[in-house]
Design a protein around this motif. Structure first.
Motif, mmCIF file in Angstrom:
data_model
loop_
_atom_site.group_PDB
_atom_site.id
_atom_site.type_symbol
_atom_site.label_atom_id
_atom_site.label_comp_id
_atom_site.label_asym_id
_atom_site.label_seq_id
_atom_site.Cartn_x
_atom_site.Cartn_y
_atom_site.Cartn_z
ATOM 1 N N ARG A 34 4.044 -8.081 10.543
ATOM 2 C CA ARG A 34 5.033 -8.260 9.488
ATOM 3 C C ARG A 34 4.437 -8.984 8.289
ATOM 4 N NH1 ARG A 34 7.279 -12.171 7.257
ATOM 5 N NH2 ARG A 34 6.404 -13.633 8.754
ATOM 6 N N ALA A 35 3.599 -9.998 8.552
ATOM 7 C CA ALA A 35 3.142 -10.891 7.495
ATOM 8 C C ALA A 35 1.964 -10.340 6.700
ATOM 9 C CB ALA A 35 2.762 -12.250 8.089
ATOM 10 N N VAL A 36 1.170 -9.456 7.280
ATOM 11 C CA VAL A 36 -0.029 -8.933 6.612
ATOM 12 C C VAL A 36 0.105 -7.417 6.531
ATOM 13 C CG1 VAL A 36 -2.542 -8.772 6.649
ATOM 14 C CG2 VAL A 36 -1.404 -10.834 7.534
ATOM 15 N N VAL A 37 0.209 -6.894 5.308
ATOM 16 C CA VAL A 37 0.450 -5.461 5.131
ATOM 17 C C VAL A 37 -0.532 -4.894 4.111
ATOM 18 C CG1 VAL A 37 2.903 -5.724 5.661
ATOM 19 C CG2 VAL A 37 2.147 -5.742 3.265
ATOM 20 N N PRO A 38 -0.841 -3.596 4.226
ATOM 21 C CA PRO A 38 -1.702 -2.970 3.226
ATOM 22 C C PRO A 38 -0.936 -2.713 1.935
ATOM 23 C CG PRO A 38 -0.980 -1.344 4.826
ATOM 24 C CD PRO A 38 -0.452 -2.670 5.306
ATOM 25 N N SER A 39 -1.676 -2.470 0.878
ATOM 26 C CA SER A 39 -1.070 -2.160 -0.414
ATOM 27 C C SER A 39 -0.165 -0.938 -0.325
ATOM 28 C CB SER A 39 -2.175 -1.903 -1.445
ATOM 29 O OG SER A 39 -1.637 -1.357 -2.630
#
Length: 411
Positions: free
Chosen positions: A372-377
């Motif tokens: 949830r906290a780290v997502v791709p562009s």
């Protein structure tokens, strides 16, 4: 998207009430609600923005008069009940936003419609990085591009983005060491050459604004955007605003010490294993060459990895782990709602995204849900084509009543 990847929430995926309206101005809030939800009834806009129905009607009238918004066909209420309404939506038939992103090796020239959708892009390799030549070529090529791809629409403004230290208030690139630029008056030069309003910002801040407007919903109020290319930098969103700093220098994370430096990767800053020396495109190409895989360009190396070439995949997975270490530092430093990683390996290769998230979760104190906290562009595959026009799109939404020369005056 692979089934193994957890997709971040996008604007259209979440209930209307969960997206706080932008508070730049009442007219800007109305325009933002129409961008988010159009075609949309005026009564719904009033509910979303907290403005009175009469006020919304007035703002919509101004936006329609300026050619930014149009009315759609009359729509009946649910199951034919209630009074019919005439929805409003962004008008994409009249105007475009132009953009230029200047990277170390090339310029990306792009066109975007007023809903943030890409229209066209072209890559212009640098024959020289002298400011006069780079900016002159942007001014020279833009009319041709508009004629070829604009469909008769008028350019409202030109957005300009690049890395390192950019002063958007003055329209100046203060310092870009890899280009050799210092105190370059981009706005003055390009406005004089094109006749367009020119808006200038760093590419990380531009992409943070793009995420807020047309990308990941959770970036609206709290986010970090980490940009990893030949330049490595970041942008920070707090309380709905993109932080710039009193000297507009916020976001310089290139020299965070995240590597071992054991393979001779020492940056010009003198810090062994700093972030930029470990993960920049040039460093990644060099690492692949040291492992026996020689390719001419970074995009070629990326395609080899996407095709499954083992050395290329290994190089990108290592890159993702290092970026994950930096992500952990930024997560703990800012505790954002979401951290968006603008790095093509993590955007296109599931193993790389998994490596990055694992490294971030292992080292971060606050990251308890890395998916949830780290997502791709949101813009993987068209990042540079988005950055330039997004500067202009953000300016339009910040102040849609400004005296944009191509728009009718506000009466």
């Amino acid at each position: 998207m692979s089934p193994s990847r957890t997709a971040p929430l996008r604007r259209s995926d979440i209930p209307s009430a969960a997206v706080p309206p932008r508070r730049t101005s009442s007219t800007g809030a109305v325009l933002g609600a129409i961008l988010d939800h159009g075609p949309v009834a005026r009564s719904t806009i009033a509910r979303l923005t907290g403005l009175s129905p009469a006020s919304v009607t007035g703002h919509c009238g101004v936006l329609i008069g300026r050619g930014l918004v149009r009315e759609g066909p009359e729509t009946a209420g649910p199951r034919g009940l209630g009074r019919p309404h005439i929805p409003v939506e962004i008008d994409t038939a009249r105007y475009l936003l132009a953009g230029a992103h200047v990277a170390v090796t090339h310029t990306t020239l792009a066109l975007m419609d007023l809903r943030g959708r890409p229209v066209a892009e072209e890559r212009l390799p640098h024959t020289s990085t002298e400011p006069a030549e780079v900016l002159g070529r942007v001014a020279e090529e833009l009319p041709r591009m508009l004629a070829a791809h604009g469909g008769g629409r008028t350019a409202l403004a030109l957005g300009f983005a690049t890395g390192h230290w950019v002063d958007p208030a003055a329209g100046v690139v203060v310092h870009h060491p890899q280009l050799g630029w210092r105190d370059v008056p981009v706005r003055e030069v390009l406005a004089g050459a094109t006749g367009l309003p020119v808006h200038v910002d760093s590419h990380a801040r531009a992409l943070a604004r793009a995420e807020q407007l047309i990308g990941v919903a959770s970036t609206r109020t709290s986010a970090v955007v980490l940009f990893v290319g030949n330049v490595v930098d970041a942008a920070f969103v707090s309380s709905g605003s993109v932080h710039q700093g009193p000297r507009f220098g916020a976001g310089n994370v290139a020299h965070l010490p995240v590597g071992t430096g054991g393979d001779g990767t020492t940056c010009v800053c003198g810090v062994p294993g700093c972030l930029q020396s470990e993960v920049s495109e040039s460093a990644t190409l060099l690492r692949a060459a040291r492992r026996g895989l020689r390719v001419d360009t970074f995009p070629e190396l990326l395609e080899r990895a996407v095709d499954g070439e083992p050395t290329a995949v290994s190089v990108f997975r290592r890159r993702a782990r290092i970026v994950g270490r930096a992500a952990a530092v930024l997560l703990d430093m800012f505790d954002p709602e979401v951290l968006v990683v603008v790095e093509p390996g993590s955007g296109r290769l599931d193993p790389c995204l998994a490596e990055l998230r694992a490294a971030a979760a292992e080292r971060s104190l606050v990251c308890d849900d890395p998916e949830r906290a780290v997502v791709p562009s949101s813009f993987t595959g068209r990042v540079l084509a988005t950055a330039g026009p997004a500067v202009a799109l953000g300016a339009l939404h910040d102040d849609p009543l400004a005296p944009w020369p191509a728009l009718p005056a506000v009466s």
